[in-house]
Design an enzyme around this catalytic site. Structure first.
Site, mmCIF file in Angstrom:
data_model
loop_
_atom_site.group_PDB
_atom_site.id
_atom_site.type_symbol
_atom_site.label_atom_id
_atom_site.label_comp_id
_atom_site.label_asym_id
_atom_site.label_seq_id
_atom_site.Cartn_x
_atom_site.Cartn_y
_atom_site.Cartn_z
ATOM 1 N N GLU A 80 0.816 -1.209 0.000
ATOM 2 C CA GLU A 80 0.000 0.000 0.000
ATOM 3 C C GLU A 80 0.856 1.267 0.000
ATOM 4 O O GLU A 80 0.555 2.223 -0.703
ATOM 5 C CB GLU A 80 -0.921 -0.026 1.224
ATOM 6 C CG GLU A 80 -1.962 1.070 1.275
ATOM 7 C CD GLU A 80 -3.030 0.944 0.188
ATOM 8 O OE1 GLU A 80 -3.037 -0.059 -0.531
ATOM 9 O OE2 GLU A 80 -3.847 1.881 0.062
ATOM 10 N N ASP A 81 1.934 1.265 0.783
ATOM 11 C CA ASP A 81 2.650 2.525 1.046
ATOM 12 C C ASP A 81 4.021 2.652 0.398
ATOM 13 O O ASP A 81 4.666 3.688 0.535
ATOM 14 C CB ASP A 81 2.836 2.706 2.568
ATOM 15 C CG ASP A 81 1.511 2.945 3.278
ATOM 16 O OD1 ASP A 81 0.526 3.255 2.583
ATOM 17 O OD2 ASP A 81 1.476 2.811 4.508
#
Ligand code: MN
Length: 733
Positions: A80-81
């Site tokens: 996600e990051d």
């Protein structure tokens, strides 16, 4: 604690309960995550890796999950990051670990907005359903726990939002999965931000009395401990305070002060066997006075989430009431760790008795019989909501639909008007076909238009929910009726015009009932609706009505002419030479051309008979014998203007059906003789009916075709000559 120290602690924790874990992989996961997050900082200013490490620590310490779960917890934010991808994780670790990480990321992407209770329940179900592998939700809950623990660095708005979400979504999920300890912590942390004043009030009161409470708890613990030791019951006993959020709820819901809360203190006695639970209960009731109505046996009747314990509330020696919870070690672990505890027990090959309470887990466990523990955890999937799918409306409401549901189901679930006006659908902002099957977490937007044509028949096949199907059917029946009537009427009128007819002909009140009977619809609107919807064609409708209408039109002419003729007859009583007109079936109707003629069934006239005509409504002129009772003189005065003079023309044929009745004394060979009479007179026979009377007479009814009255007279004479024949007549009336 340095990052390395934190990692070492994690390894040590995992080794404590799972020495066979893949520590090389766990270390690799830590290093990969550390590297991927190296440029990121937490709001606290610490390096980001602190967070995944802490989540992994919770997963290990609180839930004691397997190697893959620890790896996934360490990696849970990389997809996600950071630039890291699913494929990388799958290749470096395993597809399962990548699935777990992707699963956690998906849950992270969901946007929550606070909603009414039913909506929240759907959101919780959606989260669990989306998790597929239950480890996803366990890691997600651990992630949330750590975020809540470090919430102080977030903005007040974010604190409130996350706390609300935690209170409404994650704490209930933790509860449902039986993880009480995590549930309490999540609730307390949320309360701190949701009602800082209330939280502060409770914690400061507890703090104030801390010394007093602790002395009381120690004293009580010793009392119980000593008594159980005397009786040689193996046990662990400890006391705890009710956690702040439970106190808060009691104080605010029931409007009580801290002193009035009965079960502010709870003692746990954990024993080795089920039998000891009830022994200890007896001992406790012996030392302390039980408070009536406060005993609960959750061993005999576990809570829905599988919780088992004996609960009793007693009065302590200082007049302070407290609760005692008695349970076995296994019940305790399940109470504290929920689902995760079941795994542990299954892995150790124990505890088969209690998991029946977790219906869905039990079902999963049964499927895993014989498989080894590692493999079993791999395939442990959440199929709790496998037959449902949860999707969002654009404003964040959750719709709960059957698995395989389409935008059609979604639209009708919102409102039948939405379904009926749907012209298209978007899923996650992309236009999809209406048979697109929806997935958990999809954001579905229905495009509607006032000008929408409404559902099509195909939708019935595409829709998965019975709700949608019944609403579509309803629409076809009702809502479209108006439109169908308009369209149906238009095509019916066009077809009429094509056949040279008008609506006036159809709506004639004398004619309409007969026409509707022809098409078998109760009203014209019903017929229009059927035509509009396509269940009946305008061509068929008109062709079925046409005969009747044409008759009516002729009739109309006839009536006009008859009226004129009658008027003429009255004016000039007896015209010298009746106008020669063309006959119709051998009948000349005085003063009328081309008029429809039929021979009455009652008296079946044949050429040569004296006849008279009657103008019927809609069926032309009906011809009777003058001696027919239906044409009796008194009847003719009734509707004088309808009786008209008719006569036989020259162009008669041989096809006048008539009926003879022959009454005879019954005997053998009678029918043979009658047949001979018919054949010698060259009479065409349409049918012969005979019946015997009780007194040995027989009545024959002969249906014959006759050329004229001469032929008929000969036939009647022949019949009369037959031995036994008593009477030959032409029945009438
Ligand atoms: Mn996270």
């Amino acid at each position: 604690m340095t990052i390395q120290e934190q990692y070492d602690l994690l390894e040590k924790t995992v080794r404590g309960y799972n020495p066979a874990a893949d520590f090389e992989r766990i270390k690799a996961a830590f290093q990969f995550a550390d590297d991927a997050h190296k440029d990121q900082k937490r709001k606290s200013g610490e390096p980001y890796i602190i967070h995944p490490l802490a989540v992994a620590q919770i997963v290990a310490e609180e839930l004691r999950l397997d190697s893959e779960s620890i790896e996934a917890a360490l990696l849970h934010d990389v997809i996600e990051d950071t630039p890291a991808t699913y494929e990388q994780v799958a290749k470096l670790f395993s597809p399962t670990v990548a699935d777990l990480v992707e699963g956690v990321s998906k849950l992270t992407r969901i946007q929550y907005a606070t909603k009414e209770d039913e909506q929240m329940e759907n959101l919780r179900k959606m989260l669990i359903a989306m998790s597929k592998d239950i480890r996803v939700i366990l890691i997600k809950v651990s992630d949330r726990l750590h975020n809540m623990r470090t919430m102080e660095y977030q903005s007040p708005a974010k604190q409130k939002q996350k706390s609300l979400e935690t209170m409404e979504i994650y704490a209930p999920i933790a509860h449902r999965l039986g993880m009480q300890r995590i549930k309490w912590e999540l609730e307390d942390l949320s309360l701190k931000y949701l009602d800082p004043v209330g939280f502060e009030e409770i914690t400061s009161q507890l703090e104030e009395k801390r010394g007093e409470y602790e002395r009381f708890m120690r004293r009580t613990q010793i009392q119980i401990d000593e008594r159980l030791n005397e009786l040689k019951i193996e046990h662990i006993v400890y006391g705890r305070m009710k956690h702040p959020y439970s106190i808060y709820r009691k104080m605010f819901n029931q409007n009580k002060s801290l002193e009035e809360i009965f079960d502010l203190f709870a003692f746990r006695v954990i024993v080795e066997s089920l039998g000891d639970c009830y022994n200890v209960l007896g001992v406790i009731h012996d030392i302390y006075k039980p408070i009536l109505g406060r005993f609960k046996d959750y061993i005999g009747t576990p809570k829905p989430n599988g919780y088992q314990s004996l609960h009793t509330t007693v009065m302590g020696t200082d007049g302070i009431p407290f609760e005692v919870q008695i349970r076995t070690r296994e019940m305790h672990e399940i109470a504290e760790y929920g689902v995760a505890a079941h795994w542990k027990y299954k892995q150790n090959g124990q505890g088969a008795g209690t998991e029946g309470r977790y219906e869905w887990v039990r079902r999963l466990l049964e499927n895993q019989e014989g498989a080894d523990a590692e493999e079993y955890i791999h395939s442990l999937k959440v199929d709790m909501f496998a037959d449902e799918v949860f999707v969002f409306t654009p404003n964040g409401d959750v719709q709960n639909l059957p698995a395989g549901a389409t935008p059609i189901d979604f639209a009708y679930a919102i409102h039948s008007a939405v379904g009926n006006h749907m012209v298209g659908a978007k899923v996650n902002n992309r236009i999809v076909t209406l048979d697109h099957s929806l997935k958990n977490g999809d954001i579905v937007e229905i495009m509607t238009s006032k000008a929408a044509r409404g559902p099509s028949r195909d939708w019935l096949k595409i829709a998965r929910s019975s709700e949608a199907r019944s609403k579509i059917r309803q629409w076809f029946k009702k809502e479209r009726r108006e439109e169908n009537i308009v369209n149906g009427r238009a095509s019916f009128e066009a077809e009429l015009k094509h056949c040279g007819l008008t609506m006036k002909d159809v709506t004639d009140p004398e004619l309409l009932p007969g026409l509707l009977k022809k098409v078998a619809y109760p009203t014209l609107d019903d017929m229009y609706a059927a035509i509009g919807y396509g269940g009946f064609s305008a061509q068929k409708a008109v062709s079925r009505m046409q005969g009747e209408i044409n008759r009516a039109i002729r009739q109309h002419h006839l009536e006009q002419q008859a009226a004129e003729a009658a008027a003429q007859q009255r004016e000039e009583p007896r015209p010298a030479a009746p106008k020669r007109v063309k006959s119709e079936q051998g009948i000349i109707v005085e003063g009328l051309d081309n008029c429809l003629v039929k021979f009455s069934k009652c008296c079946t006239p044949v050429p040569g008979d004296e006849i008279v005509g009657f103008i019927t409504r809609g069926y032309g002129v009906s011809v009777h014998r003058s001696d027919c009772p239906n044409a009796a003189p008194e009847k003719r005065t009734d509707q004088a203007d309808r009786w008209i003079k008719v006569s036989w023309g020259r162009d008669t044929n041989e096809n006048y059906p008539t009926t003879l009745e022959v009454i005879c004394k019954d005997r053998q060979g009678l029918l043979l003789d009658i047949s001979a009479a018919l054949s010698t007179t060259n009479t065409f026979v349409l049918g012969i009916n005979s019946r015997s009377t009780h007194d040995e007479f027989a009545i024959f009814r002969l249906e014959v075709r006759i050329r004229d009255s001469g032929q008929l007279e000969t036939l009647m004479r022949k019949l009369n000559q037959i031995s036994g024949v008593l009477q030959v007549t032409r029945p009438a009336g």
